[in-house]
Design a protein around this motif. Structure first.
Motif, PDB file in Angstrom:
ATOM      1  N   ASP A  39      -3.327  12.021  -8.245  1.00  0.00           N
ATOM      2  CA  ASP A  39      -4.545  11.643  -7.519  1.00  0.00           C
ATOM      3  C   ASP A  39      -4.408  10.207  -7.006  1.00  0.00           C
ATOM      4  O   ASP A  39      -4.285   9.270  -7.803  1.00  0.00           O
ATOM      5  CB  ASP A  39      -5.752  11.761  -8.458  1.00  0.00           C
ATOM      6  CG  ASP A  39      -7.067  11.431  -7.780  1.00  0.00           C
ATOM      7  OD1 ASP A  39      -7.149  11.537  -6.540  1.00  0.00           O
ATOM      8  OD2 ASP A  39      -8.027  11.059  -8.498  1.00  0.00           O
ATOM      9  N   VAL A  40      -4.413  10.044  -5.690  1.00  0.00           N
ATOM     10  CA  VAL A  40      -4.371   8.704  -5.100  1.00  0.00           C
ATOM     11  C   VAL A  40      -5.754   8.085  -5.213  1.00  0.00           C
ATOM     12  O   VAL A  40      -6.727   8.595  -4.646  1.00  0.00           O
ATOM     13  CB  VAL A  40      -3.930   8.746  -3.623  1.00  0.00           C
ATOM     14  CG1 VAL A  40      -4.026   7.347  -3.004  1.00  0.00           C
ATOM     15  CG2 VAL A  40      -2.501   9.267  -3.505  1.00  0.00           C
ATOM     16  N   VAL A  41      -5.852   6.977  -5.949  1.00  0.00           N
ATOM     17  CA  VAL A  41      -7.147   6.333  -6.176  1.00  0.00           C
ATOM     18  C   VAL A  41      -7.303   5.053  -5.371  1.00  0.00           C
ATOM     19  O   VAL A  41      -8.372   4.439  -5.389  1.00  0.00           O
ATOM     20  CB  VAL A  41      -7.355   6.033  -7.676  1.00  0.00           C
ATOM     21  CG1 VAL A  41      -7.387   7.326  -8.467  1.00  0.00           C
ATOM     22  CG2 VAL A  41      -6.269   5.104  -8.212  1.00  0.00           C
ATOM     23  N   GLY A  42      -6.227   4.646  -4.665  1.00  0.00           N
ATOM     24  CA  GLY A  42      -6.326   3.445  -3.868  1.00  0.00           C
ATOM     25  C   GLY A  42      -5.071   3.205  -3.059  1.00  0.00           C
ATOM     26  O   GLY A  42      -4.002   3.728  -3.385  1.00  0.00           O
ATOM     27  N   VAL A  43      -5.209   2.426  -1.981  1.00  0.00           N
ATOM     28  CA  VAL A  43      -4.065   2.047  -1.157  1.00  0.00           C
ATOM     29  C   VAL A  43      -4.131   0.550  -0.900  1.00  0.00           C
ATOM     30  O   VAL A  43      -5.181  -0.074  -1.011  1.00  0.00           O
ATOM     31  CB  VAL A  43      -4.049   2.815   0.189  1.00  0.00           C
ATOM     32  CG1 VAL A  43      -3.878   4.314  -0.035  1.00  0.00           C
ATOM     33  CG2 VAL A  43      -5.310   2.538   0.988  1.00  0.00           C
ATOM     34  N   ALA A  44      -2.963  -0.027  -0.563  1.00  0.00           N
ATOM     35  CA  ALA A  44      -2.897  -1.461  -0.295  1.00  0.00           C
ATOM     36  C   ALA A  44      -1.841  -1.722   0.776  1.00  0.00           C
ATOM     37  O   ALA A  44      -0.841  -1.007   0.850  1.00  0.00           O
ATOM     38  CB  ALA A  44      -2.558  -2.240  -1.567  1.00  0.00           C
ATOM     39  N   GLY A  45      -2.084  -2.730   1.595  1.00  0.00           N
ATOM     40  CA  GLY A  45      -1.166  -3.058   2.677  1.00  0.00           C
ATOM     41  C   GLY A  45      -0.263  -4.226   2.388  1.00  0.00           C
ATOM     42  O   GLY A  45       0.602  -4.566   3.194  1.00  0.00           O
ATOM     43  N   ASN A  46      -0.448  -4.869   1.232  1.00  0.00           N
ATOM     44  CA  ASN A  46       0.442  -5.954   0.815  1.00  0.00           C
ATOM     45  C   ASN A  46       0.294  -6.136  -0.691  1.00  0.00           C
ATOM     46  O   ASN A  46      -0.577  -5.531  -1.329  1.00  0.00           O
ATOM     47  CB  ASN A  46       0.153  -7.258   1.580  1.00  0.00           C
ATOM     48  CG  ASN A  46      -1.270  -7.752   1.379  1.00  0.00           C
ATOM     49  OD1 ASN A  46      -1.677  -8.068   0.259  1.00  0.00           O
ATOM     50  ND2 ASN A  46      -2.044  -7.810   2.457  1.00  0.00           N
ATOM     51  N   GLY A  47       1.146  -6.982  -1.252  1.00  0.00           N
ATOM     52  CA  GLY A  47       1.150  -7.149  -2.696  1.00  0.00           C
ATOM     53  C   GLY A  47      -0.135  -7.715  -3.258  1.00  0.00           C
ATOM     54  O   GLY A  47      -0.581  -7.319  -4.343  1.00  0.00           O
ATOM     55  N   ALA A  48      -0.762  -8.638  -2.525  1.00  0.00           N
ATOM     56  CA  ALA A  48      -2.018  -9.230  -3.003  1.00  0.00           C
ATOM     57  C   ALA A  48      -3.109  -8.166  -3.084  1.00  0.00           C
ATOM     58  O   ALA A  48      -3.875  -8.104  -4.057  1.00  0.00           O
ATOM     59  CB  ALA A  48      -2.451 -10.365  -2.084  1.00  0.00           C
ATOM     60  N   GLU A  49      -3.164  -7.293  -2.059  1.00  0.00           N
ATOM     61  CA  GLU A  49      -4.136  -6.203  -2.094  1.00  0.00           C
ATOM     62  C   GLU A  49      -3.839  -5.258  -3.253  1.00  0.00           C
ATOM     63  O   GLU A  49      -4.759  -4.760  -3.909  1.00  0.00           O
ATOM     64  CB  GLU A  49      -4.105  -5.429  -0.773  1.00  0.00           C
ATOM     65  CG  GLU A  49      -4.695  -6.172   0.407  1.00  0.00           C
ATOM     66  CD  GLU A  49      -4.682  -5.334   1.672  1.00  0.00           C
ATOM     67  OE1 GLU A  49      -4.328  -4.131   1.592  1.00  0.00           O
ATOM     68  OE2 GLU A  49      -5.033  -5.874   2.741  1.00  0.00           O
TER      69      GLU A  49
END
Length: 228
Positions: A39-49
């Motif tokens: 289950d994908v619970v989140g996405v991020a576009g960079n390491g800080a995110e």
């Protein structure tokens, strides 16, 4: 490659996908969400995110790119592993083997796979690291070993080297195959053994070498191969 196919504690494995390319991020999310036990619970576009998303959602596994703006995957991995020891990081890299993979493993990543790996291999990799094990891309492990092999071992490595030389012939065979990135099932098939027997051999050789997991075994093998 499958070594664990059951969800963690009877529930779906919670996954965060981190990549600076939006199309790839979406593709990976769809690929993961196809499986009922993931289950994908989140996405991020960079390491800080990624660090922020992990803090909010406490995922089991983060699929982590390395080269990203704002904060790269190495530092993001280090921060996530330090702050959330139950969250495992699986590095995704290209076939030509990103030169930073080694640093990511040292930062605490649980393994790495190629971005163009077959869909089921990627899903199995998530399951494996979620279960507390390590996964390595066999297509790229040998190249990593060749690229990172030093000329001389340090004092700590000499202790490991002495222990390697005391392994049984079978343990040494298993050690070499672990270092090549093969899973327990793949080693079992190669040596005509049961997966349970291979698991016992792996546990024994890690204990004899004073290594915590397969990642440390691969790194030790890469440093010492010239002297084995």
């Amino acid at each position: 490659m499958s070594e664990i196919l059951a969800p963690v504690d009877g529930r779906a494995v919670r996954v965060v996908v981190c990549d600076d390319e939006a199309l790839l991020r979406e593709a990976l999310s769809r690929l993961v969400d196809v499986a009922t036990d993931l289950d994908v619970v989140g996405v991020a576009g960079n390491g800080a995110e990624a660090v922020d998303v992990v803090a909010r959602h406490s995922p089991d596994v983060v699929l982590m790119d390395i080269r990203m703006p704002v904060l790269d995957g190495i530092e993001a991995t280090r921060r996530i592993v330090r702050a959330h020891p139950r969250t495992r990081v699986l590095i995704l890299t290209t076939y030509d083997l990103d030169s930073y993979v080694y640093a990511a493993l040292q930062a605490g990543a649980s393994g790495f796979l190629l971005k163009d790996a077959p869909s089921e291999r990627l899903r199995d990799g998530i399951r494996i690291v979620a279960a507390g094990n390590s996964v390595l891309a066999p297509e790229a492990t040998t190249r990593m070993i060749e690229a990172l092999r030093p000329d001389l071992p340090d004092d700590t490595d000499r202790v490991v080297l002495d222990a390697i030389r005391r392994l049984t012939d079978r343990e040494r065979e298993v050690f070499d195959l672990v270092a090549a990135g093969l899973s327990n099932q793949e080693i079992a098939d190669r040596l005509t053994l049961s997966r349970y027997t291979v698991k016992v051999h792996v546990s024994n050789l890690l204990a004899k070498l004073g290594l915590a997991d397969r990642i440390q075994a691969v790194l030790a093998h890469s440093r010492l191969r010239n002297h084995l």
